[in-house]
Scaffold this active site. Structure first.
Site, PDB file in Angstrom:
ATOM      1  N   HIS A  66     109.509   4.177  60.242  1.00  0.00           N
ATOM      2  CA  HIS A  66     108.195   4.000  59.616  1.00  0.00           C
ATOM      3  C   HIS A  66     107.940   5.081  58.579  1.00  0.00           C
ATOM      4  O   HIS A  66     108.164   6.262  58.833  1.00  0.00           O
ATOM      5  CB  HIS A  66     107.121   4.050  60.695  1.00  0.00           C
ATOM      6  CG  HIS A  66     105.719   3.989  60.176  1.00  0.00           C
ATOM      7  ND1 HIS A  66     104.777   4.946  60.462  1.00  0.00           N
ATOM      8  CD2 HIS A  66     105.106   3.080  59.373  1.00  0.00           C
ATOM      9  CE1 HIS A  66     103.637   4.647  59.865  1.00  0.00           C
ATOM     10  NE2 HIS A  66     103.809   3.512  59.203  1.00  0.00           N
ATOM     11  N   SER A  67     107.493   4.676  57.389  1.00  0.00           N
ATOM     12  CA  SER A  67     106.972   5.581  56.380  1.00  0.00           C
ATOM     13  C   SER A  67     107.987   6.674  56.020  1.00  0.00           C
ATOM     14  O   SER A  67     109.102   6.356  55.601  1.00  0.00           O
ATOM     15  CB  SER A  67     105.640   6.158  56.877  1.00  0.00           C
ATOM     16  OG  SER A  67     104.931   6.766  55.838  1.00  0.00           O
TER      17      SER A  67
END
Length: 243
Positions: A76-77
């Site tokens: 994520h991210s």
């Protein structure tokens, strides 16, 4: 049965995957959601010595220690930097790499490379002003979170190690592109720091054309933290990547 390794982004911890881990496990899969050094319940380890390589080692260590193969690695991210490195260095252990609204770098880029100069300067200034060389989390409203979800993330977020921010990552795009990849574009609201990445993953020339080979794009009408704001939809995508 698949082996899922779920890696959170900046300011978060393994805690953020709570509503994803449970349904994946109920479906019969093994699920690991490690917390990176210096954040979450490991915030007591926050220091100037933490680098991008520290976090890459955290994730590779889980795969090695648990003797995992055929891993669905969801990043994520910020952790898109980590997932790219893991695919480059131990791609033979991965079945699928899922970028969850995540950074997809070019070789030699850092996490900060695609950020606006104002964002970059503000984060670095905050890190330099902190004895641990870290910068504070944003208001999770920018992730599209509100009410109880917003309050939960406010309570749980911790400062992020600044040594990860400008660290360049060298990797071979041909090696990484051998791993099947999915990019999940969280569109509502879109997070500004991912805007450049959204354009890249739609460009057939990205990674000299290697990105488009074996890559898929999925849009989710939710904000930047889909594991919190739309866990059921995210679980469906992850299960679709498990074979």
């Amino acid at each position: 049965m698949a082996n899922f390794v779920l890696v959170h982004g900046a300011w978060h911890g393994g805690w953020c995957w709570r509503d994803v881990v449970a349904p994946l496990a109920r479906a019969g899969h093994r699920v690991f959601a490690p917390t990176l050094t210096g954040v979450g319940e490991r915030a007591h380890l926050l220091s100037r010595q933490i680098t991008l390589e520290t976090h890459i080692a955290d994730v590779m260590g889980v795969i090695e220690a648990e003797e995992l193969s055929q891993v669905v690695l969801a990043v994520h991210s910020y952790a898109g930097m980590i997932g790219t490195a893991v695919a480059d260095r131990m791609g033979e252990r991965l079945a699928h790499l899922v970028y969850v609204d995540a950074v997809v770098p070019r070789p030699g880029e850092s996490w900060s490379s695609t950020h606006a100069s104002a964002t970059r300067e503000a984060r670095l200034a905050a890190a330099r002003a902190n004895p641990t060389f870290s910068f504070p989390p944003p208001d999770p409203a920018v992730f599209g979170l509100a009410a109880e979800a917003h309050a939960w993330v406010v309570r749980r977020q911790t400062p992020h190690p600044g040594g990860t921010y400008e660290a360049p990552l060298a990797f071979d795009v041909q090696r990484v592109s051998r791993v099947p990849r999915t990019f999940i574009d969280c569109t509502t609201p879109p997070l500004a720091t991912i805007d450049v990445i959204r354009q890249r993953v739609r460009d057939p020339r990205f990674w000299d054309g290697h990105w488009a080979r074996g890559a898929h794009l999925v849009e989710l009408a939710t904000g930047h933290d889909p594991m919190i704001s739309a866990p059921a939809a995210l679980v469906d995508v992850l299960l679709g990547c498990s074979g």
